[in-house]
Scaffold this motif. Sequence first.
Motif, short mmCIF file in Angstrom:
data_model
loop_
_atom_site.label_atom_id
_atom_site.label_comp_id
_atom_site.label_asym_id
_atom_site.label_seq_id
_atom_site.Cartn_x
_atom_site.Cartn_y
_atom_site.Cartn_z
N UNK A 65 0.54 -1.16 0.04
CA UNK A 65 0.01 -0.02 0.11
C UNK A 65 0.95 1.28 0.04
N UNK A 66 1.91 1.34 0.93
CA UNK A 66 2.82 2.55 0.73
C UNK A 66 3.44 2.59 -0.47
N UNK A 67 3.98 1.44 -0.86
CA UNK A 67 4.63 1.65 -2.29
C UNK A 67 3.68 2.13 -3.40
N UNK A 68 2.51 1.49 -3.40
CA UNK A 68 1.57 1.78 -4.52
C UNK A 68 1.33 3.40 -4.36
N UNK A 83 0.86 10.52 11.72
CA UNK A 83 1.59 11.79 11.10
C UNK A 83 1.52 11.73 9.61
N UNK A 84 1.65 10.38 9.00
CA UNK A 84 1.61 10.44 7.67
C UNK A 84 0.21 10.93 6.99
N UNK A 85 -0.96 10.52 7.86
CA UNK A 85 -2.29 10.73 7.29
C UNK A 85 -2.41 12.50 7.40
N UNK A 86 -1.74 12.97 8.48
CA UNK A 86 -1.96 14.45 8.77
C UNK A 86 -1.18 15.31 7.57
N UNK A 87 0.12 14.76 7.48
CA UNK A 87 1.04 15.61 6.58
C UNK A 87 0.49 15.38 5.07
N UNK A 88 0.19 14.17 4.64
CA UNK A 88 -0.31 14.01 3.43
C UNK A 88 -1.46 14.71 3.15
N UNK A 89 -2.33 14.89 4.08
CA UNK A 89 -3.53 15.58 3.75
C UNK A 89 -3.32 17.20 3.77
N UNK A 110 -5.59 7.73 1.16
CA UNK A 110 -6.21 6.49 1.26
C UNK A 110 -5.46 5.37 1.47
N UNK A 111 -4.17 5.36 0.84
CA UNK A 111 -3.38 4.14 1.22
C UNK A 111 -2.66 4.11 2.62
#
Length: 435
Positions: free
Chosen positions: A45-48, A108-114, A215-216
């Motif tokens: 998922x992360x790579x995709x 943290x990834x969710x917040x920053x990617x958003x 989403x990923x």
Amino acid sequence: MDTSESSSTEPATDLPPDPAPATPRRGWRRWAMDTRPLRIPAYRRLWSSTVVTAVGSQLTAVAVPKQIYDITHSSAWVGYASLAGLVPMVVFALWGGAVADTVDRRNLLLVTNTGIALTSVLFWAQAATGLDSVVVLMVLLALQQAFFGLNSPARSASIARLVPAGELPAANALGSTVMQTGLVAGPLLAGVLIPVIGLPELYLIDALALCVTVWAVFRLPALPPLGEGPARRAGVREIAAGFRYIAGRKVLLLSFLADIVAMVFGMPRALFPQLAAQTYAPWGEGLALGVLFAGIPVGAVLGGLFSGVFSRARRHGWMVVWAVVGWGAAIAGFGLSGNLWLAVAFLAAAGVADMISMVFRGAILLSAATDEMRGRMQGVFTVVVAGGPRLADVLHGTAGAVFGPRAAVAGGGALVVVLMLALAAAIPALRRYRI
């Protein structure tokens, strides 16, 4: 580690155990990219998400300087914009590494990617409304790079929680190949699309691609800090502790020094325009400039596609040493080349060496550091990767003006070889490191 398609709320533990040895690959499969990490759903998922955004991010990377130049008709303003993005990226990468060691990295990834996605939407809005404000563009660029600085350490540090230690080089090769492919395909696609759909739509495409990333990341397992010690705050003290940690572990310190040596003394991109206009002018200045800039990324992609030949190596330290030496030798050969296509071949060889170096330096940072320090190691890594080539631009530009571009390039490449061999001889920790 649970590799099933289970709920994303289950936390991922520390380094997963290596699976049972796989059947040795024979024939051409020994050379092909090692795709074993893709068997793990969380890493896949992360790579995709990286596959989707590698090209999209390059659309914005082309659109921003293009729009600034269209407004100002000044390359100086394009340079100022680059600096506006660099400073917050450096600051927030160092802080983001400390944050990544104290919180759930998935959150943290969710917040920053958003946040990155929202800045892309704002880029689209200002272009679509015809605002034509350089100040707004620079503020948005600074905001975007601040989110990227917070995001990158957490993203890289998470890999070691998703794949076994023995597959870290393969995972790094998969990710680096995608990013290098984006560096080639993204600008080419932007050049084709700008006359057809315009700048606003380029920003919109990037924003939509980033929604896929969000989403990923949402579907990743929880990645909270390991251990049951007292909660820590991500402040200056934690950042300083990260630098002390590097200084106390020679293998980590040398992995950073290897990259600094290679990039500062051996990255000649600042001299590409002069070389295209003078040395390679008989082939056409525009063609020469394009293929010079494409040479290293194309080589890196080829190195990634055939990474099966090296991704299973256990002596990670030696791989870094010889990759940096190979980079320096290839850059020196490029500087001595009067033929454009021979020069591009040397740059492609340098790209292969750079891919090998990236793969094993990344694996060392993930395997030699404890989980509570991985975020900070990746924060420093982000700063080194971003800052080294910019220092090289200043150094090579100055040396090219004094000694001539070819002499500056060849001398820089030779210096990389000498310095790397000297470091490896003087401090054996790196060359002895293996898993």
